[in-house]
Design a protein around this motif. Structure first.
Motif, PDB file in Angstrom:
ATOM      1  N   MET A  58      53.688  19.083  30.220  1.00 46.90           N
ATOM      2  CA  MET A  58      53.586  18.607  28.990  1.00 46.90           C
ATOM      3  C   MET A  58      54.082  17.435  28.973  1.00 46.90           C
ATOM      4  SD  MET A  58      55.610  20.713  25.955  1.00 46.90           S
ATOM      5  CE  MET A  58      54.538  22.149  26.482  1.00 46.90           C
ATOM      6  N   ASP A  59      53.215  16.011  28.773  1.00 44.19           N
ATOM      7  CA  ASP A  59      53.609  14.783  28.995  1.00 44.19           C
ATOM      8  C   ASP A  59      53.671  14.259  27.535  1.00 44.19           C
ATOM      9  OD1 ASP A  59      54.121  12.413  30.015  1.00 44.19           O
ATOM     10  OD2 ASP A  59      52.288  12.424  31.063  1.00 44.19           O
ATOM     11  N   VAL A  60      55.038  13.398  27.178  1.00 47.17           N
ATOM     12  CA  VAL A  60      55.150  13.091  25.970  1.00 47.17           C
ATOM     13  C   VAL A  60      55.676  11.502  26.178  1.00 47.17           C
ATOM     14  CG1 VAL A  60      55.645  15.185  24.807  1.00 47.17           C
ATOM     15  CG2 VAL A  60      57.530  13.872  25.834  1.00 47.17           C
ATOM     16  N   LEU A  61      55.659  11.153  27.344  1.00 47.13           N
ATOM     17  CA  LEU A  61      56.192   9.760  27.611  1.00 47.13           C
ATOM     18  C   LEU A  61      54.937   8.903  27.794  1.00 47.13           C
ATOM     19  CD1 LEU A  61      58.786  10.690  30.552  1.00 47.13           C
ATOM     20  CD2 LEU A  61      59.171  10.238  28.035  1.00 47.13           C
ATOM     21  N   PRO A  62      55.152   7.572  27.546  1.00 46.96           N
ATOM     22  CA  PRO A  62      54.064   6.622  27.827  1.00 46.96           C
ATOM     23  C   PRO A  62      53.542   6.299  29.157  1.00 46.96           C
ATOM     24  CG  PRO A  62      56.497   5.631  27.559  1.00 46.96           C
ATOM     25  CD  PRO A  62      56.609   6.864  27.376  1.00 46.96           C
ATOM     26  N   ALA A  63      52.486   5.991  29.430  1.00 45.40           N
ATOM     27  CA  ALA A  63      51.790   6.175  30.443  1.00 45.40           C
ATOM     28  C   ALA A  63      52.144   4.555  31.178  1.00 45.40           C
ATOM     29  CB  ALA A  63      50.320   6.610  30.467  1.00 45.40           C
ATOM     30  N   GLY A  64      52.099   4.587  32.364  1.00 38.95           N
ATOM     31  CA  GLY A  64      52.048   3.187  33.057  1.00 38.95           C
ATOM     32  C   GLY A  64      53.294   2.353  32.999  1.00 38.95           C
ATOM     33  N   ARG A  65      54.533   2.890  32.437  1.00 37.35           N
ATOM     34  CA  ARG A  65      55.779   2.223  32.357  1.00 37.35           C
ATOM     35  C   ARG A  65      56.824   3.256  32.385  1.00 37.35           C
ATOM     36  NH1 ARG A  65      58.200   2.068  27.497  1.00 37.35           N
ATOM     37  NH2 ARG A  65      56.784   1.802  25.769  1.00 37.35           N
TER      38      ARG A  65
END
Length: 315
Positions: free
Chosen positions: A1-8
């Motif tokens: 369950m991913d709610v964080l920004p991708a790539g940083r």
């Protein structure tokens, strides 16, 4: 369950004013109130902070009041208030002492926050550490870990997609009872688990969607992350899992005042280079705290972080 920004690295912060522990609260927060709280929340939302967080104590005993203070805003009420003055930032309880409440009551409160915020809740939970608080509320302090384990399991059901959730445990059981409004986020809001003890790490790895550090050092963090990964692999748990870290206090620039020990100061590039290390240590998001002498200086530090440091966290 991913709610964080991708790539940083994601970056969030505890809101000021709502808890006045001498471990981190600035002197100006004692006289501040809702207006300053709202100003910081609006700024964080505008500046792209991943989340705003607030923590939880129902009552603080006399023996701890000198260090902890007695000002601890209720997290549900606070996050609901912040939902009304923000549009994008996630709203995190870091952490709710969930074992102090029945999971159906918690689910009702936090589902409402999720609905009011348009699906921006992240429910962070932890075991708690104040025996007198548990005793006053009729909860066995020495069994709080086992109670929290079952509470998390029950919350997964109660915050899930079913209007009439069902759960059967040794302490809590419910079926045929409808709750609405339902959370916006499906299948449910993420549950991140705080704590660094072996039991807390196991709880996070096996039951949570993420882990919230409670202040592990840079030396300790890789050991915690390795244990979380080992536990998840052994249990066959796959998919996104958010790992958080608390950074040192920050002051961007050269302070003309005593910012205290364990405070990172200096140029934005230097600070960004130091903070990027947390990513190499296994963190997906960092919780930052800015030293300040007043709300205006805090807002200035937030502005500088967002414009001069945040873009460098992806390098």
């Amino acid at each position: 369950m991913d709610v964080l920004p991708a790539g940083r690295l994601g970056y969030g912060m505890q809101v000021p004013v709502t808890s006045l522990s001498t471990l981190y609260a600035e002197p100006w927060e004692v006289e501040a109130g809702p207006a300053e709280l709202r100003a910081v929340a609006r700024a964080a939302d505008r500046l792209g902070f991943t989340y705003l967080a607030t923590c939880d104590h129902v009552a603080v005993p006399v023996r701890l009041a000198a260090a902890m203070g007695t000002t601890w805003y209720d997290p549900v009420a606070t996050l609901a208030h912040l939902a009304a003055v923000t549009e994008r930032t996630l709203l995190l309880s870091h952490v709710s002492v969930a074992a102090l409440r029945h999971p159906l009551a918690l689910a009702k409160q936090y589902a409402t926050v999720d609905r009011l915020s348009g699906g921006r809740l992240v429910l962070g939970v932890g075991a708690g550490h104040v025996p007198e608080e548990f005793r006053a509320l009729g909860v066995d302090f020495h069994r709080r870990g086992a109670i929290l384990d079952e509470t998390v399991d029950a919350l997964k059901a109660a915050l899930g997609p079913e209007e009439f959730p069902e759960f059967h445990g040794s302490r809590f059981a419910f079926h045929g009872l409808g709750q609405a409004p339902r959370p916006v986020r499906t299948p449910r809001p993420p549950i991140w688990v705080g704590g660094s003890s072996p039991a807390a790490l196991r709880r996070a790895a096996l039951r949570g969607d993420g882990w919230l550090s409670q202040g592990d050092s840079r030396e300790q963090l890789p050991l915690r992350v390795a244990e979380l990964r080992r536990l998840r692999a052994a249990a066959g748990r796959e998919g996104p899992f958010a790992v958080g870290a608390l950074t040192e206090a920050l002051y961007i620039g050269t302070p003309g005042w005593d910012v205290g020990p364990r405070t990172l100061t200096g140029r934005p590039g230097t600070l960004a280079e130091s903070l990027r290390v947390y990513g190499s240590l296994g963190a997906d998001q960092i919780q930052v705290r800015f030293r300040s002498r007043g709300p205006e200086e805090l807002l200035e530090q937030m502005e500088r972080f967002a414009s001069e440091i945040a873009p460098l966290l992806a390098e």
